[in-house]
Design a protein around this motif. Structure first.
Motif, mmCIF file in Angstrom:
data_model
loop_
_atom_site.group_PDB
_atom_site.id
_atom_site.type_symbol
_atom_site.label_atom_id
_atom_site.label_comp_id
_atom_site.label_asym_id
_atom_site.label_seq_id
_atom_site.Cartn_x
_atom_site.Cartn_y
_atom_site.Cartn_z
ATOM 1 N N PHE A 43 0.858 -1.180 0.000
ATOM 2 C CA PHE A 43 0.000 0.000 0.000
ATOM 3 C C PHE A 43 0.897 1.233 0.000
ATOM 4 C CE2 PHE A 43 -1.803 -3.452 2.530
ATOM 5 C CZ PHE A 43 -2.942 -3.746 1.796
ATOM 6 N N LEU A 53 -6.315 5.046 -0.107
ATOM 7 C CA LEU A 53 -7.385 4.472 0.708
ATOM 8 C C LEU A 53 -8.656 5.318 0.735
ATOM 9 C CD1 LEU A 53 -5.407 3.041 3.771
ATOM 10 C CD2 LEU A 53 -6.101 1.902 1.659
ATOM 11 N N THR A 63 -6.542 -2.638 -1.310
ATOM 12 C CA THR A 63 -7.064 -1.443 -0.652
ATOM 13 C C THR A 63 -8.536 -1.622 -0.272
ATOM 14 O OG1 THR A 63 -7.476 -0.474 -2.839
ATOM 15 C CG2 THR A 63 -5.436 0.145 -1.721
ATOM 16 N N ASN A 65 -9.840 -4.337 0.747
ATOM 17 C CA ASN A 65 -9.863 -5.143 1.969
ATOM 18 C C ASN A 65 -9.511 -4.318 3.201
ATOM 19 O OD1 ASN A 65 -10.805 -7.572 0.981
ATOM 20 N ND2 ASN A 65 -8.774 -8.318 0.423
ATOM 21 N N ILE A 66 -8.763 -3.242 3.034
ATOM 22 C CA ILE A 66 -8.566 -2.285 4.126
ATOM 23 C C ILE A 66 -9.892 -1.582 4.438
ATOM 24 C CG2 ILE A 66 -7.468 -0.105 4.779
ATOM 25 C CD1 ILE A 66 -5.350 -2.119 4.820
ATOM 26 N N GLN A 69 -13.164 -3.274 6.276
ATOM 27 C CA GLN A 69 -13.173 -3.448 7.726
ATOM 28 C C GLN A 69 -13.598 -2.171 8.452
ATOM 29 O OE1 GLN A 69 -12.285 -6.696 7.846
ATOM 30 N NE2 GLN A 69 -11.534 -6.494 5.728
ATOM 31 N N THR A 70 -13.520 -1.038 7.755
ATOM 32 C CA THR A 70 -13.625 0.254 8.442
ATOM 33 C C THR A 70 -14.736 1.156 7.930
ATOM 34 O OG1 THR A 70 -11.899 1.029 6.919
ATOM 35 C CG2 THR A 70 -11.193 0.367 9.112
ATOM 36 N N ILE A 204 -9.144 1.979 12.575
ATOM 37 C CA ILE A 204 -7.830 1.590 12.078
ATOM 38 C C ILE A 204 -6.762 2.574 12.514
ATOM 39 C CG2 ILE A 204 -8.250 2.788 9.884
ATOM 40 C CD1 ILE A 204 -6.477 0.720 8.501
ATOM 41 N N SER A 206 -2.780 3.244 11.405
ATOM 42 C CA SER A 206 -1.845 2.863 10.342
ATOM 43 C C SER A 206 -0.416 3.224 10.709
ATOM 44 C CB SER A 206 -2.226 3.564 9.033
ATOM 45 O OG SER A 206 -3.535 3.231 8.649
ATOM 46 N N ALA A 216 -1.326 -2.286 9.800
ATOM 47 C CA ALA A 216 -2.626 -1.682 10.113
ATOM 48 C C ALA A 216 -3.232 -2.437 11.291
ATOM 49 C CB ALA A 216 -3.551 -1.749 8.912
ATOM 50 N N TYR A 218 -6.486 -2.995 13.536
ATOM 51 C CA TYR A 218 -7.930 -2.803 13.586
ATOM 52 C C TYR A 218 -8.424 -3.074 15.007
ATOM 53 C CZ TYR A 218 -7.614 -3.254 8.514
ATOM 54 O OH TYR A 218 -7.280 -3.093 7.195
ATOM 55 N N SER A 239 2.063 -6.123 6.323
ATOM 56 C CA SER A 239 2.469 -6.247 4.930
ATOM 57 C C SER A 239 3.917 -6.729 4.836
ATOM 58 C CB SER A 239 2.324 -4.899 4.216
ATOM 59 O OG SER A 239 2.727 -4.992 2.870
#
Length: 532
Positions: A43, A53, A63, A65-66, A69-70, A204, A206, A216, A218, A239
């Motif tokens: 990312f 994002l 991105t 999938n980031i 979640q949020t 999140i 980061s 990241a 969560y 990552s």
């Protein structure tokens, strides 16, 4: 589990009781240390893509999938796949017989993670913002059938569509339709960097190094209201530079689970291992790989050149040498497991034949060998991509009809160059936004397609895509969809290669791994827990 490899069939929901009995996600426990998930997704923020994002920009599986979640959406694809269900919404549905008016009612007392109320006006702001910014990623095209967004009070949102679109509920489940707070996101400008705020199941934090998100964390959102039930309080997404480093971390216990992308060798090794502390979960996948063409480029502008490549490429050999049982040949943009699939490329070209390819080129008066460079990304689809392109190069050159070189580039350079039309031929993968044939056709062939392809076909854009979208029964839409696939096989603006399975490897004390990816490769971190 007794076996170290768990294979999930396409209709995964039928296995719910069985999976729970062998350590499914319902047996997971909350609390304790964060569950650490490894990925090779990278990312990066750059001058070409400063807002990776922002829901109005992001358009790749990593991105998304980031964001899933949020950032909450009105609809969500349920566990085990199937028709999307209300998420931020309490209810949604078409309110006319022509599939052109879609109305949603928000859940009561819906809040952003900071406690601000989520209103119908916020939904309208978010959708209109993505449509108006029109980011060069092309993600806004998912919302192209919207004419206007209307609100009634604080909880009612009504979408008036330009034309019938039976796939619209699926599109409202994608991150581009994510609900954002106008206090955090400007109306006409993308939000640079890696900060994400929403009303989803997690918040999140980061960790960024050298303009790259490397970690990241969560944390369960106490203000979340929706369909999902997180089985954990905290998940960390880490990552890695490559799959080998990720695999070593799993073996050492530094991470609890690893997902895309593992190497074919890693998958083969784990599938044969009947002992140890790591389980390999194999699931049906809807990922496809293909070659795309800049049809305005001199080297491939003539259709016969593209047809000759389609006639020479040997998908079976390619898969045997690189992916083994982890992939299968694909003869259309639409995967074999999706309603409306047709083997159009096999029907037109049959088995690989240099003789037939030579005839195509001779009839078009093309001088051989045709010189080409095939471009691929070195870090976005896994390390096996290089091997795949080496095999393609060998096949094309062995025909004597082509003189091919290959060149790899990191994704943060590759994608902007592809969008700018700098590559004549290039390799891409596609993870569907939602599991419907429309999502393997419109993003490649409709106006504002995400490839930025110069190829246009008025019959596809003006007649066949709208016809297919009018059919709520997707089987009824197959006639239009098959016609589109036949045109693609004839014109070859893209050359489909294979569709793959997907895998997760998890330590024995992690539950819910079998639900952590759906068929569209959506990472569902809320399903993970710790337990037996």
């Amino acid at each position: 589990m007794n076996r170290k490899t768990l294979v999930l069939p396409a209709i995964v929901g039928l296995l719910g009781p069985l999976l729970a009995a062998c350590g499914g996600s319902d047996s997971g426990s909350k609390g304790g240390d964060a569950i650490v998930v490894g990925t090779t997704d990278r990312f990066t923020a750059s001058s070409d893509a400063p807002a990776p994002l922002d829901p109005a920009y992001a358009y790749d599986v990593g991105t998304w999938n980031i964001l899933r979640q949020t950032v909450q959406t009105l609809m969500v694809q349920p566990r085990g796949d199937g028709e999307p269900e209300p998420e931020a919404a309490e209810k949604c549905g078409f309110s006319d017989t022509g599939n052109e008016r879609y109305a949603c009612t928000l859940r009561k007392d819906l809040k952003f993670s900071n406690g601000d109320p989520v209103t119908a006006q916020d939904v309208k702001f978010s959708i209109d913002r993505a449509r108006n910014i029109k980011a060069d990623s092309g993600v806004f095209a998912l919302l192209s059938t919207i004419d206007t967004v209307e609100t009634q009070g604080d909880r009612e949102v009504i979408f008036h569509l330009k034309t019938a679109d039976a796939t619209f509920p699926f599109k409202l489940s994608t991150p581009v339709a994510g609900i954002v707070n106008p206090d955090d996101y400007e109306k006409g400008k993308l939000r640079d960097g890696f900060q994400v705020d929403g009303s989803g199941p997690y918040t999140i934090e980061s960790e960024v190094k050298n303009n790259e998100l490397v970690n990241a964390v969560y944390t369960k959102n106490p203000n979340y209201k929706g369909l999902l039930t997180p089985k954990n309080d905290k998940v960390e997404l880490r990552s890695f530079e490559d799959a080998d480093a990720m695999g070593t971390a799993l073996e050492k216990g530094d991470i609890d689970l690893m997902t895309r992308s593992m190497t074919p060798a890693q998958i083969q090794k784990l599938s044969k291992n009947s002992t140890g502390s790591v389980d390999l979960v194999e699931m049906p996948g809807l990922e496809i790989r293909y070659l795309a063409f800049n049809t305005d480029a001199t080297s491939v502008k003539t259709r016969a050149v593209r047809q000759a490549m389609a006639q020479v490429v040997n998908r079976g050999e390619l898969i045997d040498k690189v992916y083994g049982t982890q992939a299968q040949p694909l003869f259309s943009l639409v995967p074999a497991t999706i309603t409306g699939h047709s083997n159009s490329f096999f029907n037109k070209y049959g088995d690989p034949s240099t003789t037939k390819a030579k005839s195509l080129l001779n009839k078009a008066s093309i001088t051989t060998p045709v010189k080409l460079t095939l471009h691929y990304t070195t870090d976005h689809y896994g390390t096996a991509t290089k091997s795949e392109f080496e095999v393609l190069k060998k096949q094309l050159n062995a025909s004597g009809l082509f003189q091919v070189d290959i060149k790899g580039e990191a994704w943060d350079k590759f994608r902007p160059a592809e969008q700018a039309g700098k590559y004549d031929v290039y390799g891409m993968g596609w993870f569907p936004d939602f599991p419907d044939a429309d999502n393997y056709i419109a993003p490649f062939l409709d106006k504002d397609n995400f490839l930025g392809s110069p190829y246009t076909n008025n019959q596809i854009i003006g007649t066949l895509i709208p016809e297919s979208r009018r059919e709520a029964d997707r089987l009824t839409a197959s006639k239009s969809l098959s016609e589109i696939q036949d045109i693609v096989a004839d014109d070859v603006p893209v050359l489909p290669l294979w569709q793959g399975k997907q895998y997760i490897a998890a330590r024995d004390d992690i539950t819910g791994a079998e639900w952590a990816l759906n068929s569209s490769s959506t990472l569902q971190l809320w399903e993970l827990g710790r337990g037996l």
